[in-house]
Design an enzyme around this catalytic site. Structure first.
Site, PDB file in Angstrom:
ATOM      1  N   ALA A 388      56.490  41.727  44.848  1.00  0.00           N
ATOM      2  CA  ALA A 388      55.499  41.418  43.824  1.00  0.00           C
ATOM      3  C   ALA A 388      55.869  40.147  43.077  1.00  0.00           C
ATOM      4  CB  ALA A 388      55.376  42.579  42.830  1.00  0.00           C
ATOM      5  N   CYS A 389      54.847  39.406  42.670  1.00  0.00           N
ATOM      6  CA  CYS A 389      55.074  38.208  41.856  1.00  0.00           C
ATOM      7  C   CYS A 389      53.880  38.019  40.937  1.00  0.00           C
ATOM      8  CB  CYS A 389      55.316  36.971  42.725  1.00  0.00           C
ATOM      9  SG  CYS A 389      53.874  36.395  43.617  1.00  0.00           S
ATOM     10  N   ASP A 390      53.836  36.880  40.293  1.00  0.00           N
ATOM     11  CA  ASP A 390      52.826  36.617  39.273  1.00  0.00           C
ATOM     12  C   ASP A 390      51.415  36.730  39.830  1.00  0.00           C
ATOM     13  OD1 ASP A 390      52.077  35.924  36.679  1.00  0.00           O
ATOM     14  OD2 ASP A 390      51.876  33.820  37.215  1.00  0.00           O
TER      15      ASP A 390
END
Length: 473
Positions: A388-390
């Site tokens: 997961a990231c921004d």
């Protein structure tokens, strides 16, 4: 290795979440922004192929299409399809009631419309008489949309326009006084704290689109997206970093500069915080160079790849844009190299210290992500790993792809590895992998989940440890 304690939502995590929300309104519509940018670059009076007839598309596209897309997407993110319709109804009131492109307004009214209809639907849930569902659903949007349309036209629009003008005046004052490069003092530290999307999508993109409509280009698209400073930093690490950095930085250069995923260089700054000086110096020199040549882009380069930069450069700006990237790279490289050379630690000492610290960390964590027992067969089954990231489309995609290939090479085929925006991670994920600076934000939505925090998307020791654990099974 894992973080499962109750979250303490930091201000930074909340701002990151806000930036991620803005990004996910903009990202699905980037193609439309680029299409408008190409229209502008080609057909306006100062474009590559001036055409008065085709140039008539430029104004309506930026005035109506792009804000409506943003509002539609924002409303849908909050309230589904009904929220998308409500957001669009509210946005048209803003558009008609203002004389500037309502990007900022659309990014506010869209989610607001989604929230209103979502709250209404929750209020009347299970209270609709059988057979009246369609009537109530349609008239609820019609009536609520009617009032939102009036409100946005008479109140919200004028307020947003006044706020937009205030911000524009403040930044134009910086431009007029020659102090625009000082924005790097804010941009560069904010970027490595994963707040880059708040800056770009929330501030510079709306201002840039507005200026492009008037002047055919805008420097605002370059003040936070220039790939030069990151390239200079990674080159410095390639030649003067420790062994780990020299091994990983060349790969990061390709992904950062050509692929446009700037998150790849953030861990290198965090590894030696003093290198932020090089990033600021590179950013300031790049802005100053582009400003000196009166250059700019026609749309926001997303991702911030050199290819996107060149594709969105209008006629007359190539020299300034290319030199802006080169100067930013050289300055960042020189300053960062000096900082790295002044570091008295040897490579072996760095590696030893790093290993000791990692060992202490692993011991102090008490338990690892698998809740291990003495028998590997008793360990929790791992079926889904979510990176997961921004925005769910940059660094997490890179991490997931790389780790998936490693699993395939190890003949591990039954584990699903995918990438997501943090808030969109599936609830049936067994492990969530995020950068350590996004941990607080992740805990806001997944407090009780097993989370691996990494520092580098290429060859991070914790990912190697995870791979070894999976191989043992």
């Amino acid at each position: 290795m894992t973080e499962t304690s109750k979250p303490k939502s930091s201000i930074r995590a909340k701002v990151q979440a806000f930036g991620g929300f803005l990004t996910n309104m903009v990202l699905p519509n980037i193609g439309a922004f680029i299409a408008w940018g190409l229209l502008t670059a080609l057909f306006i009076e100062t474009g590559w192929l001036p055409n008065e007839h085709l140039a008539e598309l430029v104004g309506p596209t930026i005035t109506y299409l792009l804000p409506l897309l943003l509002a539609y997407t924002g409303g849908r993110m909050v309230g589904g399809q009904r929220g998308a319709v409500m957001g669009s109804i509210g946005a048209i009131g803003l558009i008609i009631g203002s004389d500037i492109p309502m990007f900022l307004g659309a990014m506010i009214i869209g989610p607001l419309g989604g929230w209103i209809i979502k709250r209404f639907d929750k209020l009347i849930e299970k209270k609709i008489p059988a057979g009246f569902e369609m009537v109530i659903n349609n008239f609820s949007i019609g009536i609520l949309g009617f009032f939102l349309l009036l409100l946005s036209y008479t109140v919200i629009g004028p307020v947003i326009q006044a706020a937009n003008q205030s911000v524009t005046v403040a930044i134009e004052a910086l431009v007029a006084t020659g102090f625009l490069p000082l924005l790097s003092l804010i941009n560069e530290p904010a970027k490595v704290l994963f707040l880059n999307n708040v800056i770009d999508q929330g501030i510079y993109y709306p201002l840039g689109m507005q200026q492009t409509l008037e002047a055919g280009k805008s420097i605002y698209f370059t003040v936070a997206s220039n790939p030069g400073p990151g390239l200079g930093l990674l080159l410095a690490y390639t030649f003067f970093g420790n062994k780990i950095a020299r091994r990983t930085a060349p790969g990061a250069i390709i992904i950062h500069f050509f692929g446009g995923i700037h998150e790849l260089y953030f861990p290198y700054v965090l590894m030696k915080p003093l290198t932020i000086i090089g990033m600021i110096a590179g950013g300031m020199s790049g802005i100053a160079t582009i400003q000196l040549f009166d250059a700019g882009l026609v749309a926001g380069p997303s991702p911030g790849s050199i290819f996107a930069y060149l594709a969105l450069t209008p006629r007359g700006s190539f020299t300034g844009i290319v030199l802006g990237v080169i100067v930013a790279t050289v300055v960042s490289f020189i300053v960062t190299s000096i900082i790295l050379k002044l570091d008295k630690k040897s490579d072996d000492e760095d590696g030893l210290t790093e290993s000791i610290e990692k060992s202490k960390t692993m011991k102090s964590e008490g338990k690892d992500i698998f809740n291990p027992s003495t028998d590997a067969a008793d360990k929790k089954a791992i079926n889904k790993i979510s990176f997961a990231c921004d925005a769910g489309a940059g660094s997490s995609a890179l991490g997931a792809t790389t780790f998936r290939k490693k699993l395939q090479k190890a003949n591990i085929e039954d584990i699903e590895v995918k990438h997501y925006r943090i808030e969109d991670v599936p609830k049936d994920s067994d492990i969530i992998v995020v950068h350590k600076n996004l941990l607080d934000r992740t805990k806001m939505s997944f407090a009780d989940y097993e989370i691996i925090t990494i520092e580098n998307y290429i060859g991070d020791p914790k990912l190697e440890e995870l791979l070894d654990e999976l191989k043992e099974r």
